[in-house]
Design an enzyme around this catalytic site. Structure first.
Site, PDB file in Angstrom:
ATOM      1  N   LYS A 104      75.935  56.663  10.602  1.00 21.51           N
ATOM      2  CA  LYS A 104      76.557  55.343  11.411  1.00 21.51           C
ATOM      3  C   LYS A 104      76.784  55.924  12.376  1.00 21.51           C
ATOM      4  CE  LYS A 104      80.849  54.244  11.146  1.00 21.51           C
ATOM      5  NZ  LYS A 104      82.889  54.060  11.031  1.00 21.51           N
ATOM      6  N   GLY A 165      91.675  51.853  13.445  1.00 26.93           N
ATOM      7  CA  GLY A 165      93.027  52.246  13.255  1.00 26.93           C
ATOM      8  C   GLY A 165      94.119  51.583  13.664  1.00 26.93           C
ATOM      9  N   ALA A 191      86.601  48.695   9.528  1.00 25.73           N
ATOM     10  CA  ALA A 191      87.503  49.187  10.588  1.00 25.73           C
ATOM     11  C   ALA A 191      88.665  48.583  10.437  1.00 25.73           C
ATOM     12  CB  ALA A 191      87.314  49.383  11.952  1.00 25.73           C
ATOM     13  N   GLY A 192      89.992  48.560  10.190  1.00 27.62           N
ATOM     14  CA  GLY A 192      90.583  48.107  10.196  1.00 27.62           C
ATOM     15  C   GLY A 192      92.254  47.191   8.945  1.00 27.62           C
ATOM     16  N   ASN A 213      89.404  54.053   6.575  1.00 23.34           N
ATOM     17  CA  ASN A 213      89.683  55.805   6.822  1.00 23.34           C
ATOM     18  C   ASN A 213      91.517  56.090   6.898  1.00 23.34           C
ATOM     19  OD1 ASN A 213      90.720  58.234   7.659  1.00 23.34           O
ATOM     20  ND2 ASN A 213      88.600  58.899   8.980  1.00 23.34           N
ATOM     21  N   THR A 214      91.533  55.197   7.920  1.00 22.71           N
ATOM     22  CA  THR A 214      93.281  55.381   8.722  1.00 22.71           C
ATOM     23  C   THR A 214      94.780  55.170   7.287  1.00 22.71           C
ATOM     24  OG1 THR A 214      92.305  55.439  10.545  1.00 22.71           O
ATOM     25  CG2 THR A 214      94.017  55.540  10.319  1.00 22.71           C
TER      26      THR A 214
END
Lengths: 263, 68
Positions: A104, A165, A191-192, A213-214
């Site tokens: 990645k 994040g 992301a996001g 992830n987050t």
């Protein structure tokens, strides 16, 4: 895996590999290792992302590879790299460390927004493809950038929904849908993502998968959110394949208009 | 002044003859997922024993961590 019939036939395909799941999950920021393992088990992810970092010189306890390497396919990233040189070296180190040529590719151009540096991203993609890597670049939600990355040999493109994040979801659904319509390679929304509906929306817009992830790691109950994300990705995919109704500005009754009581 | 090398961004005295010796001196031999580069080039684990270190070498020792 997945739970519904037809999932096997509807496998996610990137480069030469097929995946039963369309969810990719990160390993950072969980309250503890057990919660991470529980979340991974609940998410049943296609790939699990890891970072490559300088080893601390203090004695180290348990290796992440020992912890998850046997059960999940790992996708190393070049997170935090700001130059082509550092990103390429990190990719090579990752290949040696994990025995995978999948990467990645992250090239950060701005510490505040963590937006990609497109010019360097294109150069690093070209170089790593030549070095035999299967490159999955984290990129802007820009159809032109995505097309250029695919032209250079990226195996998939991973446009951001919103900054890493933030949990703001997909701030430009038009652009994401446009990328999905035009991209010759799989599109992974990266992301996001903040909650399950964001992941479902990504799939409804036509994304081939979602990387997050987050949203799971920092949820009050990571295991439960991981399961929610798995279901949301599957639901969004089903809705996409089913084909949504067009949006209308006027109401249209769904029940018959004739034979009303008292009519 | 004694010969120095740079390990993960820190200047240190050169006290190890090879990559293998260096890793052993840090107690990080046998760890899965460790990778080493010297002067920007990855040294495969199979070559750690032979790869000699010289003054001025820049060494990166990495492994996987949690990441997104």
């Amino acid at each position: 895996m997945g739970g519904t019939t037809g999932d096997t036939a509807d496998a996610l395909s990137i480069a030469d590999r097929g995946f039963a799941s369309r969810l990719l999950l990160g390993t950072a920021g969980y309250p503890n290792q057990q919660m991470m393992l529980d979340a991974l088990a609940a998410a049943e992810p296609a790939l699990v992302t890891v970072a490559i970092r300088r080893i601390s010189l203090e004695p180290y306890a348990e290796s992440l590879v020992d912890l998850v390497g046997g059960r999940y396919s790992l996708l190393p990233n070049t997170a935090g790299c700001a130059t082509v040189r550092d990103a390429v070296l990190t990719a090579h180190l990752a290949r040696e460390a994990l025995g995978t040529s999948w990467i990645k590719l992250e090239l950060i151009g701005d510490r505040e927004t963590l937006y990609p540096d497109v010019e360097q991203l294109l150069r690093a993609t070209e170089e790593l493809v030549k070095d035999g890597f299967t490159v999955l670049p984290y990129c802007n939600d820009d159809p032109v950038t995505c097309r250029k990355l695919a032209d250079l040999g990226a195996a998939a493109v991973m446009p951001l929904g919103s900054p890493i994040g933030t949990g703001l979801g997909i701030i430009n659904p038009y652009a994401i849908e446009r990328i999905c319509t035009t991209s010759p390679v799989p599109v992974i929304l990266d992301a996001g993502i903040g909650t399950a509906s964001d992941a479902a929306q990504a799939m409804e817009l036509g994304c081939d998968g979602v990387l997050l992830n987050t949203a799971v790691a920092k949820a009050h109950d990571p295991r439960r959110m991981a399961r929610a994300m798995r279901l949301a990705v599957a639901a969004g995919r089903e809705a996409r394949l089913a084909g949504r109704i067009p949006k209308r500005s006027q109401a249209e009754p769904s029940s018959p208009q004739l034979g009303l009581v008292g009519g | 002044m004694s010969a120095r090398i740079r390990i993960n961004g820190r200047d240190e005295p050169l006290q190890s003859a090879t990559v293998s010796d260096l890793l052993a001196s840090r107690g990080i031999v046998g760890n899965r997922g460790v990778a080493v580069a010297v002067n920007g080039v990855v040294v495969p684990a199979g070559a750690w024993r032979e790869r000699a270190l010289a003054a001025g070498d820049e060494i990166e020792i990495v492994k996987p961590f949690g990441g997104g």
